[in-house]
Design a protein around this motif. Structure first.
Motif, PDB file in Angstrom:
ATOM      1  N   THR A  89       0.819  -1.223   0.000  1.00  0.00           N
ATOM      2  CA  THR A  89       0.000   0.000   0.000  1.00  0.00           C
ATOM      3  C   THR A  89       0.847   1.265   0.000  1.00  0.00           C
ATOM      4  O   THR A  89       0.310   2.375  -0.010  1.00  0.00           O
ATOM      5  CB  THR A  89      -0.940   0.046   1.230  1.00  0.00           C
ATOM      6  N   SER A 433     -14.022   0.338   2.074  1.00  0.00           N
ATOM      7  CA  SER A 433     -13.700   1.038   0.836  1.00  0.00           C
ATOM      8  C   SER A 433     -14.628   2.233   0.762  1.00  0.00           C
ATOM      9  O   SER A 433     -15.678   2.266   1.404  1.00  0.00           O
ATOM     10  CB  SER A 433     -13.813   0.128  -0.387  1.00  0.00           C
ATOM     11  N   ARG A 448     -12.508   3.226  -3.780  1.00  0.00           N
ATOM     12  CA  ARG A 448     -11.211   2.560  -3.624  1.00  0.00           C
ATOM     13  C   ARG A 448     -11.127   1.886  -2.259  1.00  0.00           C
ATOM     14  O   ARG A 448     -11.780   2.300  -1.299  1.00  0.00           O
ATOM     15  CB  ARG A 448     -10.052   3.541  -3.792  1.00  0.00           C
ATOM     16  N   HIS A 449     -10.309   0.852  -2.190  1.00  0.00           N
ATOM     17  CA  HIS A 449     -10.074   0.181  -0.907  1.00  0.00           C
ATOM     18  C   HIS A 449      -9.289   1.099   0.005  1.00  0.00           C
ATOM     19  O   HIS A 449      -8.317   1.722  -0.414  1.00  0.00           O
ATOM     20  CB  HIS A 449      -9.291  -1.116  -1.131  1.00  0.00           C
ATOM     21  N   LYS A 455      -5.324   3.505   4.567  1.00  0.00           N
ATOM     22  CA  LYS A 455      -4.491   3.203   3.404  1.00  0.00           C
ATOM     23  C   LYS A 455      -3.336   4.192   3.225  1.00  0.00           C
ATOM     24  O   LYS A 455      -2.195   3.783   3.035  1.00  0.00           O
ATOM     25  CB  LYS A 455      -5.322   3.137   2.126  1.00  0.00           C
ATOM     26  N   GLU A 567     -14.927  -9.271  -4.896  1.00  0.00           N
ATOM     27  CA  GLU A 567     -13.972  -8.162  -5.012  1.00  0.00           C
ATOM     28  C   GLU A 567     -12.947  -8.211  -3.874  1.00  0.00           C
ATOM     29  O   GLU A 567     -11.760  -7.959  -4.088  1.00  0.00           O
ATOM     30  CB  GLU A 567     -14.721  -6.824  -5.028  1.00  0.00           C
ATOM     31  N   MET A 568     -13.389  -8.563  -2.663  1.00  0.00           N
ATOM     32  CA  MET A 568     -12.442  -8.655  -1.543  1.00  0.00           C
ATOM     33  C   MET A 568     -11.430  -9.773  -1.767  1.00  0.00           C
ATOM     34  O   MET A 568     -10.252  -9.635  -1.444  1.00  0.00           O
ATOM     35  CB  MET A 568     -13.193  -8.885  -0.223  1.00  0.00           C
ATOM     36  N   ARG A 570     -10.441 -10.814  -4.693  1.00  0.00           N
ATOM     37  CA  ARG A 570      -9.520 -10.290  -5.701  1.00  0.00           C
ATOM     38  C   ARG A 570      -8.530  -9.317  -5.058  1.00  0.00           C
ATOM     39  O   ARG A 570      -7.325  -9.357  -5.319  1.00  0.00           O
ATOM     40  CB  ARG A 570     -10.310  -9.558  -6.804  1.00  0.00           C
ATOM     41  N   TYR A 571      -9.046  -8.442  -4.194  1.00  0.00           N
ATOM     42  CA  TYR A 571      -8.198  -7.439  -3.531  1.00  0.00           C
ATOM     43  C   TYR A 571      -7.101  -8.113  -2.701  1.00  0.00           C
ATOM     44  O   TYR A 571      -5.912  -7.793  -2.843  1.00  0.00           O
ATOM     45  CB  TYR A 571      -9.088  -6.544  -2.667  1.00  0.00           C
ATOM     46  N   TYR A 572      -7.511  -9.067  -1.837  1.00  0.00           N
ATOM     47  CA  TYR A 572      -6.505  -9.774  -1.028  1.00  0.00           C
ATOM     48  C   TYR A 572      -5.460 -10.435  -1.929  1.00  0.00           C
ATOM     49  O   TYR A 572      -4.269 -10.352  -1.676  1.00  0.00           O
ATOM     50  CB  TYR A 572      -7.180 -10.865  -0.185  1.00  0.00           C
ATOM     51  N   GLU A 574      -4.793 -10.114  -5.439  1.00  0.00           N
ATOM     52  CA  GLU A 574      -4.051  -9.382  -6.474  1.00  0.00           C
ATOM     53  C   GLU A 574      -3.381  -8.121  -5.937  1.00  0.00           C
ATOM     54  O   GLU A 574      -2.234  -7.838  -6.278  1.00  0.00           O
ATOM     55  CB  GLU A 574      -4.990  -9.007  -7.629  1.00  0.00           C
ATOM     56  N   ASP A 575      -4.109  -7.356  -5.134  1.00  0.00           N
ATOM     57  CA  ASP A 575      -3.548  -6.068  -4.694  1.00  0.00           C
ATOM     58  C   ASP A 575      -2.629  -6.225  -3.481  1.00  0.00           C
ATOM     59  O   ASP A 575      -1.767  -5.385  -3.246  1.00  0.00           O
ATOM     60  CB  ASP A 575      -4.661  -5.083  -4.334  1.00  0.00           C
TER      61      ASP A 575
END
Ligand code: GTP
Ligand code: SPV
Ligand code: MN
Length: 600
Positions: A89, A433, A448-449, A455, A567-568, A570-572, A574-575
């Motif tokens: 982040t 988010s 955005r997260h 963040k 989405e969460m 994916r977030y965990y 990929e991001d």
């Protein structure tokens, strides 16, 4: 006169003087005499404008360069020896490389200028939770703001003592406010902050986001406490008992407003009262009784001006009436006072807008311009706050019963729900988010997260930060605060907010407190405990919040939540995980559990 015999401080200041080569060095003792001389000088040079001293005694005005009006997240760095310690982040750079690069920019930057050496304490002086910082700066604006925002002056050094090396070293130069060479850099392993080429609040008042969140979150992980982007408030109930609550919302999402809430008439009549302990930052540590205690490390409020008015937040408005500094609002030239959007319905005809142009405010706003910058701010002493908590200076802090997360969500997230336990609450925090605001540069209104609303402020690897949250929960056990999520920003098909918000948020706090006390039941849903419709008190707002509206506010839409969970994941993955963040297994398990409950 150097105000301290602490050799660590003296050596470091010498180094900074050798680097920046100021003409003069002035140690800030915090005396009114010294501050008055600085105010006078800043008014003479035009750095500050004196406002109407009858209507706004002690108040000053400042306008920043139009390229310098908010935090700059793309130019903010966490410099740790190992890249993975900064995590996905944060922007990262090798510390030696960054020191070398910035040293060139700082070299001789204060020639022809004065360096001010500001000792300050974050937290009540003498509190076991407080920490000392020293900021050197070439900006009087910074000195005068630090005087409001921190406990500034010689006493801070008393707290440090003669030998301790535990102080945060902050170097700031406005340089020539060049956005291309603007850097806001934290070196958590060295207790050091270097900020250059900005003169805007969050970038230069180094005690605030740079120290009290980025550096402090790192210290908290190592020392067993938490530094969070949270307001702290106390709710006095009719029985006289006061329950303390913290709440984390992203920048410009309602912390100052909630912290200073005035309860609706019905509540007031019954004896409810809200007290402000803090509006932006909480430092929290387990106390001797095993409960979590919070202090507000700050001594003032750096609040969003637009939207603040007699109806939305009279307490904040009152805070700005004396000894405040206004940044980037508009000036009413008829009486040399200030104005901003939604202060009232009458923009001044004879106005100076925030960039300094004289305009007809009525015509100017009618044409769709704003007189104040959307991120214009007031800096106001906490002692001005009519509802300041009597515990504000309590060195031990206040015991926290509930932690609230929230953000701006037009859909999906209900008005309020409660986590099943601390681990689930940590998941909820990680899943915050929010639609972006003017508090940082960049597009506004983009979802955005923003985990834990931190963040931009987590000073280390977000995976380790989540692990720290889970550890704190284990340590606190059954004495841990209960964790909730709120959303004041749900919209209808036409983009109107369907919850009145502001003072009426008391109705939600009421439910939260009753849940903490175990005096109200709830519906167990896939995402957490939701209020039974009749348990949110709508007395006095029945016309607006009809049962149909309440259904919408409390809806858990299976389709939207299935998307949210995907989405969460994916977030965990990929991001965070794919970019060097270790997502704790327990958080993945929470995802699995919510998914299973949704599909049941
Ligand atoms: P930072 O100082 O940037 O950390 O912001 P903050 O979280 O303290 O936000 P603040 O309370 O200053 O509110 C920011 C904006 O949100 C203002 O324009 C408020 O009018 C608006 N706002 C705050 N509370 C509510 C609410 O309950 N409902 C609605 N609709 N808007 C709100
Ligand atoms: C925020 O952006 O969250 C603020 C304002 O509180 S600043 O001090 O600029 O960070
Ligand atoms: Mn903030």
């Amino acid at each position: 006169m150097s105000l301290t015999n602490n050799q660590n401080v003296l050596n470091w200041v010498d180094e900074m003087v050798a680097l920046c080569k100021p003409d003069n060095v002035v140690w800030i003792d915090g005396s009114e005499e010294q501050l008055n001389a600085l105010r006078k000088e800043a008014i003479e040079t035009g750095e500050m404008i004196e406002l109407n001293q009858e209507k706004l005694p002690g108040c000053l005005y400042h306008r920043t360069n139009p390229n310098d009006v908010a935090r700059v997240e793309d130019r903010t760095f966490i410099c740790t020896r190992k890249k993975e310690d900064a995590g996905p982040t944060n922007n990262w750079c090798d510390p030696q490389e960054m020191y070398a690069k910035l040293s060139k920019l700082y070299d001789g930057v204060m020639k022809g200028r004065t360096m001010y050496v500001i000792p300050y304490s974050m937290g009540p002086i003498g509190s076991p939770l407080a920490k000392v910082g020293v900021e050197v700066t070439d900006s009087i604006y910074v000195v005068l703001n630090m005087n409001i925002m921190t406990r500034m002056g010689a006493d801070a050094f008393k707290n440090l003592g003669d030998v301790s090396n535990d102080f945060v070293r902050g170097l700031h130069s406005k340089a020539d406010v060049n956005p291309e060479e603007r850097y806001i850099v934290q070196f958590p392993e060295d207790n050091t902050i270097w900020s250059i080429n900005s003169a805007y609040g969050g970038n230069v008042l180094l005690g605030k986001k740079c120290f009290a969140l980025r550096i402090a979150s790192f210290q908290g992980k190592n020392e067993g406490w938490m530094a969070e982007h949270m307001l702290i408030l106390g709710v006095k109930k009719p029985d006289g008992d006061i329950k303390y609550i913290t709440a984390a919302f992203p920048s410009a999402c309602g912390k100052t407003n909630l912290a200073m809430l005035i309860p609706p008439e019905g509540y007031k009549k019954n004896g409810y009262e809200v007290f402000t302990v803090g509006d932006d930052i909480a430092w929290m540590k387990p106390g001797e009784d095993g409960r979590l205690y919070a202090i507000n490390p700050e001594n003032g409020f750096f609040g969003v001006a637009p939207g603040t008015n007699e109806k939305s937040n009279p307490n904040a408005l009152h805070c700005t009436m004396k000894n405040a500094i206004f940044t980037n609002v508009a000036i009413n030239n008829d009486d040399n006072t200030v104005w901003w959007e939604k202060l009232d319905k009458n923009p001044p005809v004879n106005a100076t807008e925030w960039k300094g142009a004289k305009v007809n405010g009525v015509e100017y706003t009618a044409a769709g311009n704003t007189l104040a910058h959307p991120n214009s701010r007031f800096t106001a002493p906490a002692e001005n706050c009519p509802c300041l908590s009597s515990e504000f200076n309590n060195p031990a802090g206040v015991p926290i019963s509930a932690i609230i997360f929230g953000g701006r969500r037009a859909s999906t997230t209900p008005l309020v729900y409660q986590s099943f336990d601390w681990t689930h609450g940590t998941y909820i925090g990680s899943a915050v988010s929010s639609e972006t605001t003017a508090a940082a540069t960049g597009a506004v209104g983009v979802l955005r997260h923003d985990p834990m609303a931190m963040k931009p402020f987590i000073g280390y690897n977000v995976g380790d930060y989540w692990a720290h949250w889970l550890e704190m929960g284990e340590k606190l056990g059954d004495k841990a605060p209960k964790i909730f999520n709120v959303n004041w920003f749900k919209q209808d098909e036409n983009g109107n907010f369907i919850w009145p918000g502001f003072g009426d948020n008391m109705r939600v706090l009421d439910w939260i407190i009753k849940r903490c006390e175990g005096t109200v039941d709830a519906d167990e849903t896939a995402i957490g405990y939701l209020p039974k419709k009749e348990d949110i008190n709508v007395e006095g707002i029945e016309d607006e919040v009809t049962p149909e509206v309440m259904d919408k506010l409390l809806a858990v839409d299976k389709e939207l939540w299935t998307k949210e969970i995907a989405e969460m994941r994916r977030y965990y993955n990929e991001d965070i995980a794919a970019k060097g963040g270790k997502v704790p297994q327990a958080l993945y398990e929470e995802l699995d559990k919510i998914e299973a409950r949704l599909n049941k």
